[in-house]
Design a protein around this motif. Structure first.
Motif, PDB file in Angstrom:
ATOM      1  N   LEU A 143       0.827  -1.215   0.000  1.00 56.97           N
ATOM      2  CA  LEU A 143       0.000   0.000   0.000  1.00 56.97           C
ATOM      3  C   LEU A 143       0.858   1.260   0.000  1.00 56.97           C
ATOM      4  O   LEU A 143       0.501   2.267  -0.620  1.00 56.97           O
ATOM      5  CB  LEU A 143      -0.945  -0.012   1.204  1.00 56.97           C
ATOM      6  N   PHE A 144       1.996   1.205   0.687  1.00 56.04           N
ATOM      7  CA  PHE A 144       2.915   2.351   0.705  1.00 56.04           C
ATOM      8  C   PHE A 144       3.449   2.591  -0.707  1.00 56.04           C
ATOM      9  O   PHE A 144       3.510   3.729  -1.171  1.00 56.04           O
ATOM     10  CB  PHE A 144       4.061   2.098   1.688  1.00 56.04           C
ATOM     11  N   ALA A 169       0.830   4.307  -2.583  1.00 53.42           N
ATOM     12  CA  ALA A 169       0.694   5.714  -2.191  1.00 53.42           C
ATOM     13  C   ALA A 169       1.772   6.569  -2.859  1.00 53.42           C
ATOM     14  O   ALA A 169       1.531   7.734  -3.183  1.00 53.42           O
ATOM     15  CB  ALA A 169       0.783   5.854  -0.668  1.00 53.42           C
ATOM     16  N   LYS A 189       3.308   9.877   4.111  1.00 50.95           N
ATOM     17  CA  LYS A 189       2.789   8.713   3.369  1.00 50.95           C
ATOM     18  C   LYS A 189       2.728   7.491   4.284  1.00 50.95           C
ATOM     19  O   LYS A 189       1.839   6.651   4.156  1.00 50.95           O
ATOM     20  CB  LYS A 189       3.669   8.407   2.151  1.00 50.95           C
ATOM     21  N   THR A 244      -0.793   5.695   5.012  1.00 51.80           N
ATOM     22  CA  THR A 244      -0.930   4.284   4.646  1.00 51.80           C
ATOM     23  C   THR A 244      -1.338   3.441   5.846  1.00 51.80           C
ATOM     24  O   THR A 244      -2.217   2.576   5.742  1.00 51.80           O
ATOM     25  CB  THR A 244       0.389   3.762   4.041  1.00 51.80           C
TER      26      THR A 244
END
Length: 141
Positions: A18-19, A22, A79, A83
Motif C-alpha cells: 500500500l505504501f 501511495a 505517506k 498508509t
C-alpha cells in the motif's frame, strides 16, 4: 511455495504494498506483479486481501480519515502515517473478525518501525477517534 507468516508479518507486507501504491499510484494488481518479479514476493493471502480491500474502499476510508484529522488534510500527512491509517481503518470498518484494538496496536507498532518520531502517537489518536465514532460497541470491551 507458499511461506507461512504471522498476521503481523502479513500486515507489514500489506503495508509495504500500500505504501508503494501511495508513492506511485499504480493499481494493486500491477504492484503485486512487479513485486513478484523484482523481489520474488509471494503475497500472503491475508496481506493480499488487506491490500485489495484498502484499494477498493479507499474513497470511504479517506473520508473517515478526513473526518478525524481535525485541521489537517490528507496531503499533509506523511505517506507512512496515511498508509497505516488506511490499513487500520479498513480493518476496523470492513473486517469484523479483527478487534479494533488489535488494528490500532498493529498500526502503532508499524508506525514505530517505519514512521517518524510523532507518527505512532498521532496514528493512535486518530484511530482512537475513529473507533469512538465507528466502533462504539468495541470501546467498552
Amino acid at each position: 511455495m507458499a511461506i507461512s507468516m504471522t498476521r503481523r508479518e502479513a500486515r507489514e507486507q500489506a503495508f509495504c504494498l500500500l505504501f508503494e501504491q501511495a508513492l506511485g499510484g499504480e493499481d494493486m494488481e500491477e504492484i503485486i506483479l512487479s513485486a513478484a518479479q523484482a523481489r520474488d514476493l509471494v503475497p500472503n493471502s491475508f496481506a493480499e486481501s488487506l491490500a485489495y480491500g484498502v484499494e477498493e474502499n479507499q474513497e470511504k476510508i479517506d473520508r473517515v480519515i478526513t473526518e478525524n484529522i481535525q485541521g489537517w488534510s490528507l496531503s499533509r500527512l506523511s505517506k507512512v502515517a496515511l498508509t497505516l491509517l488506511r490499513l487500520a481503518i479498513y480493518e476496523m470498518l470492513f473486517d469484523s473478525s479483527i478487534p479494533s484494538s488489535v488494528s490500532i496496536n498493529e498500526a502503532v507498532e508499524l508506525g514505530k518501525t517505519y514512521g517518524g518520531e510523532g507518527d505512532p502517537s498521532y496514528i493512535n489518536g486518530v484511530l482512537g477517534s475513529v473507533m469512538k465514532a465507528h466502533c462504539p460497541q468495541e470501546e467498552k470491551s
